[in-house]
Motif scaffolding. Structure first.
Motif, PDB file in Angstrom:
ATOM      1  N   SER A   1    -103.911  79.680 -38.716  1.00  0.00           N
ATOM      2  CA  SER A   1    -103.757  80.010 -37.303  1.00  0.00           C
ATOM      3  C   SER A   1    -104.897  79.350 -36.530  1.00  0.00           C
ATOM      4  O   SER A   1    -106.064  79.486 -36.905  1.00  0.00           O
ATOM      5  CB  SER A   1    -103.773  81.526 -37.085  1.00  0.00           C
ATOM      6  N   MET A   2    -104.564  78.654 -35.435  1.00  0.00           N
ATOM      7  CA  MET A   2    -105.549  77.787 -34.784  1.00  0.00           C
ATOM      8  C   MET A   2    -105.242  77.616 -33.300  1.00  0.00           C
ATOM      9  O   MET A   2    -104.196  78.060 -32.817  1.00  0.00           O
ATOM     10  CB  MET A   2    -105.526  76.417 -35.464  1.00  0.00           C
ATOM     11  N   HIS A   3    -106.137  76.939 -32.591  1.00  0.00           N
ATOM     12  CA  HIS A   3    -105.874  76.569 -31.206  1.00  0.00           C
ATOM     13  C   HIS A   3    -104.680  75.608 -31.204  1.00  0.00           C
ATOM     14  O   HIS A   3    -104.598  74.694 -32.028  1.00  0.00           O
ATOM     15  CB  HIS A   3    -107.102  75.876 -30.602  1.00  0.00           C
ATOM     16  N   PRO A   4    -103.719  75.799 -30.278  1.00  0.00           N
ATOM     17  CA  PRO A   4    -102.518  74.953 -30.277  1.00  0.00           C
ATOM     18  C   PRO A   4    -102.803  73.458 -30.258  1.00  0.00           C
ATOM     19  O   PRO A   4    -102.022  72.664 -30.795  1.00  0.00           O
ATOM     20  CB  PRO A   4    -101.796  75.387 -28.993  1.00  0.00           C
ATOM     21  N   ALA A   5    -103.939  73.044 -29.670  1.00  0.00           N
ATOM     22  CA  ALA A   5    -104.240  71.618 -29.533  1.00  0.00           C
ATOM     23  C   ALA A   5    -104.423  70.918 -30.878  1.00  0.00           C
ATOM     24  O   ALA A   5    -104.280  69.699 -30.965  1.00  0.00           O
ATOM     25  CB  ALA A   5    -105.492  71.430 -28.675  1.00  0.00           C
ATOM     26  N   THR A   6    -104.767  71.665 -31.931  1.00  0.00           N
ATOM     27  CA  THR A   6    -105.024  71.031 -33.233  1.00  0.00           C
ATOM     28  C   THR A   6    -103.855  71.185 -34.205  1.00  0.00           C
ATOM     29  O   THR A   6    -103.901  70.664 -35.310  1.00  0.00           O
ATOM     30  CB  THR A   6    -106.286  71.635 -33.881  1.00  0.00           C
ATOM     31  N   LEU A   7    -102.803  71.882 -33.784  1.00  0.00           N
ATOM     32  CA  LEU A   7    -101.739  72.242 -34.719  1.00  0.00           C
ATOM     33  C   LEU A   7    -100.986  71.038 -35.283  1.00  0.00           C
ATOM     34  O   LEU A   7    -100.715  70.963 -36.480  1.00  0.00           O
ATOM     35  CB  LEU A   7    -100.769  73.210 -34.027  1.00  0.00           C
ATOM     36  N   LEU A   8    -100.654  70.082 -34.438  1.00  0.00           N
ATOM     37  CA  LEU A   8     -99.858  68.941 -34.908  1.00  0.00           C
ATOM     38  C   LEU A   8    -100.625  68.072 -35.899  1.00  0.00           C
ATOM     39  O   LEU A   8    -100.043  67.530 -36.845  1.00  0.00           O
ATOM     40  CB  LEU A   8     -99.369  68.109 -33.723  1.00  0.00           C
ATOM     41  N   GLU A   9    -101.925  67.932 -35.686  1.00  0.00           N
ATOM     42  CA  GLU A   9    -102.725  67.139 -36.618  1.00  0.00           C
ATOM     43  C   GLU A   9    -102.774  67.813 -37.990  1.00  0.00           C
ATOM     44  O   GLU A   9    -102.673  67.144 -39.028  1.00  0.00           O
ATOM     45  CB  GLU A   9    -104.137  66.949 -36.061  1.00  0.00           C
ATOM     46  N   VAL A  10    -102.917  69.139 -37.995  1.00  0.00           N
ATOM     47  CA  VAL A  10    -102.908  69.874 -39.261  1.00  0.00           C
ATOM     48  C   VAL A  10    -101.532  69.765 -39.920  1.00  0.00           C
ATOM     49  O   VAL A  10    -101.421  69.589 -41.132  1.00  0.00           O
ATOM     50  CB  VAL A  10    -103.295  71.353 -39.040  1.00  0.00           C
ATOM     51  N   LYS A  11    -100.469  69.828 -39.104  1.00  0.00           N
ATOM     52  CA  LYS A  11     -99.111  69.714 -39.653  1.00  0.00           C
ATOM     53  C   LYS A  11     -98.899  68.370 -40.343  1.00  0.00           C
ATOM     54  O   LYS A  11     -98.288  68.288 -41.420  1.00  0.00           O
ATOM     55  CB  LYS A  11     -98.066  69.890 -38.547  1.00  0.00           C
ATOM     56  N   LYS A  12     -99.421  67.328 -39.737  1.00  0.00           N
ATOM     57  CA  LYS A  12     -99.271  65.998 -40.348  1.00  0.00           C
ATOM     58  C   LYS A  12     -99.926  65.963 -41.730  1.00  0.00           C
ATOM     59  O   LYS A  12     -99.364  65.406 -42.680  1.00  0.00           O
ATOM     60  CB  LYS A  12     -99.912  64.933 -39.445  1.00  0.00           C
ATOM     61  N   ILE A  13    -101.102  66.573 -41.851  1.00  0.00           N
ATOM     62  CA  ILE A  13    -101.801  66.593 -43.141  1.00  0.00           C
ATOM     63  C   ILE A  13    -101.009  67.400 -44.158  1.00  0.00           C
ATOM     64  O   ILE A  13    -100.868  66.997 -45.321  1.00  0.00           O
ATOM     65  CB  ILE A  13    -103.228  67.162 -42.970  1.00  0.00           C
ATOM     66  N   VAL A  14    -100.476  68.533 -43.733  1.00  0.00           N
ATOM     67  CA  VAL A  14     -99.674  69.378 -44.634  1.00  0.00           C
ATOM     68  C   VAL A  14     -98.478  68.593 -45.155  1.00  0.00           C
ATOM     69  O   VAL A  14     -98.182  68.605 -46.365  1.00  0.00           O
ATOM     70  CB  VAL A  14     -99.206  70.664 -43.912  1.00  0.00           C
ATOM     71  N   ARG A  15     -97.789  67.897 -44.266  1.00  0.00           N
ATOM     72  CA  ARG A  15     -96.569  67.181 -44.664  1.00  0.00           C
ATOM     73  C   ARG A  15     -96.862  66.009 -45.610  1.00  0.00           C
ATOM     74  O   ARG A  15     -95.989  65.576 -46.354  1.00  0.00           O
ATOM     75  CB  ARG A  15     -95.831  66.683 -43.421  1.00  0.00           C
ATOM     76  N   GLY A  16     -98.094  65.508 -45.571  1.00  0.00           N
ATOM     77  CA  GLY A  16     -98.453  64.414 -46.475  1.00  0.00           C
ATOM     78  C   GLY A  16     -99.123  64.877 -47.753  1.00  0.00           C
ATOM     79  O   GLY A  16     -99.492  64.063 -48.599  1.00  0.00           O
ATOM     80  N   ALA A  17     -99.291  66.189 -47.894  1.00  0.00           N
ATOM     81  CA  ALA A  17    -100.047  66.730 -49.025  1.00  0.00           C
ATOM     82  C   ALA A  17     -99.153  67.032 -50.228  1.00  0.00           C
ATOM     83  O   ALA A  17     -97.970  67.336 -50.091  1.00  0.00           O
ATOM     84  CB  ALA A  17    -100.769  68.003 -48.594  1.00  0.00           C
ATOM     85  N   HIS A  18     -99.760  66.950 -51.396  1.00  0.00           N
ATOM     86  CA  HIS A  18     -99.104  67.364 -52.648  1.00  0.00           C
ATOM     87  C   HIS A  18     -99.900  68.547 -53.171  1.00  0.00           C
ATOM     88  O   HIS A  18    -101.054  68.390 -53.596  1.00  0.00           O
ATOM     89  CB  HIS A  18     -99.102  66.210 -53.651  1.00  0.00           C
ATOM     90  N   LEU A  19     -99.309  69.746 -53.116  1.00  0.00           N
ATOM     91  CA  LEU A  19    -100.063  70.965 -53.407  1.00  0.00           C
ATOM     92  C   LEU A  19    -100.603  70.988 -54.834  1.00  0.00           C
ATOM     93  O   LEU A  19    -101.725  71.456 -55.068  1.00  0.00           O
ATOM     94  CB  LEU A  19     -99.191  72.193 -53.145  1.00  0.00           C
TER      95      LEU A  19
END
Length: 575
Positions: A528-546
């Motif tokens: 949970s974060m400030h909305p301004a940083t959400l898309l950048e975090v989403k990009k990292i999540v989508r490129g990650a291999h857990l």
């Protein structure tokens, strides 16, 4: 060429001409008023307060429709401050009792208020001293028959440099399409910083003496990511930063395409990305960023800048407004997180300022100590739960006894509502914030009584490392990657897994892209974060291999050298 450093609060690069706002007040006159002129002086002060109110109302009426909601919110906060007895009445007492002239009386009272705010532990509330000073300065200017709102003309595309910016300035910034701004004062959670993120323009705060080194018309470069202001750059530096601007614009376009995409890792693990909000108006930014819901709704903003705390009905309306704006999405409402030194009624008599407020009557401790604040809020949250997916979260838990007292109060409140035939969700999820080291270490003891955890890293790091992150003398020690901090985060996540309850993180660390991969590897599945940083975090999540990140995190937790931890995490974040 000269480079100044401050705190970057909104990413991006701006190149443009400087507009320096000079706002220094002249020396405040101090003299004794003869007895026969006391009431005339009181009237003069009251006229200045009313003039200030009219000015703010006029500015509010002219807010452009496309201005961020924060512009209205901050102006409303200043209008509320004008009604606060500590500002509107206390100086009158000084005029009548000490025979101070109005300017002197107001100055003396503002010094008292500054001292109170400086002793506050909560960094957000301590920053509210800036708002108080701005309201006081507006009244002083009216007493001195000075005004600055009407005659300042900022050209489109200029970079504003000032000691600080008022909420009234925010309207001007948006209207004039300012390219960036730099202030000598402020911090990452000041209203100036919040506004910069809302406007989506580069900004630097705490660039000490910037307004003294910069002249209007000089060419500037503002590097919001690095917190660097470059004055009179040479051509090669300008060319380099123009290339960076193009890269940033391209990356922003790419990120905007992710708004409707789901946050799923490459190996198909779903991650929840939620938003932190302060005011109902902030929901718009959360929705625009594609947030999965609200992971932290800070309710203390309803209690600030007013003579009396909000009643149950006012709170209920505020909560339901947020809930109805996000149909079908979770809204996590944190109960009141104030301290005994942070009065909600303009300063209650008889309450002592503790020597160390950080360790005093704060958050849930205050709520349990003064249930007249807590019970109306519990009723309002429970009533609001009938309108959507509401979760309730308790801040600053440190011992089980506190939790049991809260649970008893919630059950009592539910029984009252049931008896009154008022609708609510009887199974509303209850969570605890893990921000005290004791709570992290004994998270397994809390887990069996709660439905979720949320790690508040801002306070957890401060308490663990015994530092104040807004204190210039020690904030260099503030380190989210300190081994002890990482261990406490890991302990909490593991306790949640064993109890089969979700674990979220709502501190600034959750919205910092440098730490996303490590937190995923540690097992965090809700950010949970400030909305301004959400898309950048989403990009990292989508490129990650857990699977790979789990191994990476396991290796990090074995390291014993903090410098090596930083180097490895930085290297990983570049992948």
């Amino acid at each position: 060429m000269l480079a100044l450093h401050g705190t970057g609060v909104s990413d991006g690069v701006a190149i443009g001409k400087a507009f320096v706002l000079q706002r220094e007040l002249p020396e405040i006159p101090e003299y004794v008023i003869p007895r026969e002129y006391i009431e005339e002086e009181v009237a003069r002060f009251q006229r200045a307060v009313e003039a200030s109110r009219r000015q703010l109302m006029t500015i509010r009426e002219h807010i452009p429709s496309n201005a961020p909601p924060e512009a209205t919110s901050f102006l409303d906060a200043h209008l509320l401050m004008l009604d606060d007895k500590m500002i509107s009445q206390a100086p009158i007492e000084a005029i009548r009792n000490q025979q101070y002239n109005a300017e002197w009386a107001l100055k003396a009272q503002s010094e008292i208020l500054s001292t109170i705010f400086e002793q506050m532990d909560d960094h957000y509330l301590r920053n509210k001293k800036t708002d108080v000073n701005q309201v006081v300065n507006r009244i002083q200017r009216n007493l001195l028959q000075q005004n600055y709102d009407e005659h300042e003309k900022i050209a489109e595309g200029e970079i504003v440099v000032a000691d600080d910016l008022t909420p009234a300035d925010t309207v001007m910034l948006k209207h004039n399409r300012v390219r960036a701004f730099v202030t000598s004062l402020g911090g990452p959670i000041s209203h100036t910083a919040i506004l910069a993120r809302s406007l989506g323009i580069p900004a630097i705060v705490a660039a000490h003496s910037a307004s003294r080194y910069v002249s209007s018309g000089e060419e500037l470069i503002v590097d919001g990511k690095r917190g660097m202001l470059i004055i009179a750059p040479d051509r090669s530096i300008v060319d380099e930063y123009r290339r960076r601007q193009k890269d940033i614009a391209r990356k922003k376009r790419e990120l905007n395409r992710l708004r409707t995409s789901r946050a799923i890792t490459r190996d198909r693990h779903r991650v929840a990305l939620l938003a932190n909000i302060e005011l109902p108006a902030d929901v718009r930014a959360a929705a625009q960023a594609g947030a999965d819901g609200i992971g932290l709704y800070r309710t203390e903003f309803l209690f600030m800048n007013r003579p009396e705390p909000p009643n149950e009905e006012e709170q209920f309306r505020a909560y339901t407004k947020v809930i109805k704006s996000l149909p079908g999405k979770p809204v996590t409402i944190r109960t009141l997180d104030l301290g005994a030194d942070k009065q909600v009624d303009g300063g209650r008599a008889g309450t002592a300022i503790t020597v160390n407020p950080a360790l005093g009557l704060r958050a849930v401790r205050l709520c349990l100590h003064d249930t007249s604040l807590f019970r109306p809020q519990l009723r309002a949250i429970l009533r609001a739960s009938a309108f959507g997916k509401v979760r309730m979260m308790i801040p600053m838990l440190s011992g089980q006894e506190e939790l049991f007292q809260v649970l008893d109060l919630i059950e009592e409140t539910k029984s009252d509502l049931k008896r009154e035939r008022i609708k609510f969700n009887p199974k509303i999820p209850l969570g605890g914030m893990i921000e005290v080291p004791a709570a992290a270490i004994s998270a397994d003891l809390f887990a069996s009584h709660l439905d979720f955890f949320s790690i508040g890293t801002n306070d957890l790091i401060q308490y663990t490392l015994a530092i104040d992150r807004v204190d210039d003398a020690v904030n260099y020690l503030y380190d989210p990657l300190h081994p002890s901090v990482l261990r406490l985060i890991s302990i909490t996540i593991q306790a949640g897994k064993q109890a089969r309850i979700p674990v979220a993180m709502c501190g600034e660390m959750a919205g910092d892209p440098r730490y996303t991969q490590l937190l995923l590897g540690l097992g965090l599945s809700e950010f949970s974060m400030h909305p301004a940083t959400l898309l950048e975090v989403k990009k990292i999540v989508r490129g990650a291999h857990l699977g790979q990140l789990t191994r990476f995190a396991r290796d990090i937790m074995k390291l014993r050298d903090t410098r090596e931890i930083h180097a490895r995490v930085e290297k990983q974040s570049r992948h």
